[in-house]
Design a protein around this motif. Sequence first.
Motif, short mmCIF file in Angstrom:
data_model
loop_
_atom_site.label_atom_id
_atom_site.label_comp_id
_atom_site.label_asym_id
_atom_site.label_seq_id
_atom_site.Cartn_x
_atom_site.Cartn_y
_atom_site.Cartn_z
N LYS A 226 56.71 38.62 46.62
CA LYS A 226 58.25 38.93 46.89
C LYS A 226 59.14 37.66 45.87
O LYS A 226 59.74 38.21 45.16
N THR A 227 58.88 36.50 46.37
CA THR A 227 59.66 35.38 45.87
C THR A 227 59.11 35.10 44.52
O THR A 227 59.78 34.54 43.49
N ILE A 228 57.85 35.34 44.07
CA ILE A 228 57.28 35.08 43.06
C ILE A 228 56.02 35.79 42.97
O ILE A 228 55.32 36.04 43.92
N THR A 229 55.28 36.06 41.61
CA THR A 229 54.08 36.68 41.70
C THR A 229 52.89 35.82 41.23
O THR A 229 53.30 34.66 40.77
N VAL A 230 51.81 36.26 41.39
CA VAL A 230 50.57 35.70 40.77
C VAL A 230 50.83 35.57 39.30
O VAL A 230 50.59 34.43 38.59
N GLN A 231 51.02 36.69 38.34
CA GLN A 231 50.99 36.63 37.28
C GLN A 231 52.36 35.47 36.63
O GLN A 231 51.88 34.68 35.66
N GLN A 407 43.87 43.56 59.24
CA GLN A 407 43.77 44.22 58.04
C GLN A 407 44.51 43.42 56.99
O GLN A 407 45.60 42.76 57.39
N PRO A 408 44.27 43.70 55.58
CA PRO A 408 45.27 43.01 54.41
C PRO A 408 46.60 43.40 54.44
O PRO A 408 46.83 44.66 54.72
N ASN A 409 47.49 42.22 54.47
CA ASN A 409 48.94 42.58 54.36
C ASN A 409 48.99 43.08 53.09
O ASN A 409 48.53 42.31 51.84
N PRO A 410 49.84 44.16 52.81
CA PRO A 410 49.90 44.86 51.25
C PRO A 410 50.59 44.14 50.37
O PRO A 410 50.77 44.62 49.10
N ILE A 411 51.69 42.96 50.88
CA ILE A 411 52.77 42.66 49.92
C ILE A 411 52.23 42.05 48.80
O ILE A 411 52.53 42.31 47.44
N LEU A 412 51.19 41.19 48.88
CA LEU A 412 50.95 40.40 47.90
C LEU A 412 49.95 41.30 46.66
O LEU A 412 50.15 41.45 45.90
N LEU A 413 49.09 42.19 47.33
CA LEU A 413 48.39 42.84 46.87
C LEU A 413 49.02 44.06 45.83
O LEU A 413 48.56 44.30 44.79
N GLU A 414 49.81 44.66 46.54
CA GLU A 414 50.60 45.55 45.71
C GLU A 414 51.45 44.93 44.47
O GLU A 414 51.61 45.76 43.38
N ALA A 415 51.82 43.75 44.77
CA ALA A 415 52.48 43.09 43.64
C ALA A 415 51.43 42.52 42.45
O ALA A 415 52.09 42.02 41.68
N THR A 416 50.16 42.64 42.70
CA THR A 416 49.01 42.18 41.98
C THR A 416 48.32 43.26 41.62
O THR A 416 47.06 43.42 42.10
#
Length: 479
Positions: A226-231, A407-416
Motif C-alpha cells: 500500500k505505502t510502497i511496493t516490492v518493485q 492464511q496469507p494476507n492478500p495485500i502484499l501478494l496482490e500488489a506483487t
Amino acid sequence: MVEQKKKKEIRPRVAMPEQPASERRHNFTEVALGYGEKEAMSEALRCIQCKDPKCQKGCPVEIDIKGFIGRLRENDVPGAYKVLRATNALPAVCGRVCPQETQCEGACVLSKKGQPVCIGRLERYAADTFAASDACQQLTGTEECHLAREDVKVACIGGGPAGLTVAGYLSTLGVKVVVYEALHEVGGVLIYGIPEFRLPKGVVKREVDALKAQGVEFITNWVVGKTITVQELLNEEGFNAVFIGVGAGLPWFMNIPGESLIGVFSANEYLTRANLGRAYEFPAQDTPTFPGKHVAVVGGGNVAMDAARTALRMGAEKVSLVYRRTKAEMPARHEELEHALEEGVQLEALCAPLSFNGDENHYLKSITLQRMQLGEPDASGRRKPVPIPGEVYELQADMVVIAVGTQPNPILLEATPDLALNKYGYVTVDAETGETSMPNVFAGGDIVTGSATVISAMGAGRRAAKTIAARLLGPDAVL
C-alpha cells in the motif's frame, strides 16, 4: 564370575521454578521464573557431550548445542552466549517459546530414557544472564562488528522472527538493513501474539534495541503493498535485495451461523488487542478487551492455549477449550496445555461447533456443539473426528475466540503479481536459498510454510540471509 557393569543412572531433569497456578492465573507476570546459577550448572552437567550430537541436527538454526552447554559446564556464560549468537539471533526468545521437546530435546540421546537435557531452559539462562556492554556484544557475543557499508542495502518486509533474523545476520556483516513493519511496534507475533506471561515484551525490546544500535533502521506503520511496493524498493529505493517475512496474518473462520455476533473474535484480534494494545494493563492503557465471563476458545494449538490463558487472566469466570479431538491429539506444546489446565481452563473435548447463538440484541449467548468420536487416521496422521448422530448440546458462552489457523494476507501478494504462489496461496521459494520467483526477492516464515513455529521462521530467515550475504559480499563473507 564376571561382574556385570552397572548402567549409569540418569539423573532427573532440573525442574524449572514457576509461579504457583493459583497466583499466576491472576497476573501477566512470566510463569516460568528461569534457572539460577545452581540449577543451570546442575542441568548442564547432565549433558554427556556426545561425539555425534544429534540435538544440533534437531535444531532448525543448527545451534552448536554441545558447544554452548559445554561452556556452561565451565560456568563460562559469555562463551556460551557467543556460541548461541553464532547461529541464533534471538536466544532469549527461543529459550522461552521454541518446541524443544519435538526438536533439539527430542533428538537428545537421553530422551530415550525420557530425561533429555533441558536445552531450552539452558539457552534462556545463558541469554538472560549474559550482560552485553554494547550492541556488538548483544548481537554477536564479541566486541567485533563490521562497519556499515554504503554500497549494499537490504529491505526486510515484516519485523517478526524471520525478518529480525535476516536483519541481525546481515547487520553484523556491515550490510545496511531497513525493516518495514505494518504495526506500530516491531516484533511480529513475538509482540502481538505471544502473551506477556510466556514472553515478556522487555525481552523482545532488548533484541530490537540491539539491532537499532547496530544500525538497523525500523520503519513502522508501513504496509508494504500500500505505502510502497516490492518493485519500488528494488527499482526506485535502490535496495539490492528484499526479504519478505510478513507471516500469515489473515485468520480462518469456520463459516457457521452466528460468526458475526457480538462476542465472537478471531484469536488474531483478541491477542493483538490484549498484547500489543496492553489491554491487560487497563485502565492504565486505553485499549480494553471484550469483558467475557464465560469464554470458549475453539482450537487445540498454542494460539488457543494463549487465548484461553489470557481470557482467564482478563477476569473470565470460566474458560473452556473446545476441541474436536481428544487431549492426546492436541498440537499444542504439552507444557502449555498442562499450564492451562493447572490454571483452571476446562477441556471440552470431542466436540465441534455447529452454530453460535445470540440474543435479541445480537450478543452471543451460547454455542451449539456436535459430539464427535475418533475414526480412521486422516492426512495429518491423527484419527479423524466423526460426528455422533443425534449427539448435540449447548455450551453457555458470552465470548468465543476462534483459533483454528491463519492464511496469507492478500495485500502484499496482490500488489506483487510476479510472486509465484502455491495452490494454498503461499509464496513459493527455493528450499535451499529462500529465493522467490522474483530475482533477489526472498521470503521465509509463515508466508511460505503456513502457520509454524518461531524457530522455523528464524531458520528460513537465516538461510535467506546467508544467500543474500554470499551474493552481495562474496562467499567468504558467510558466517
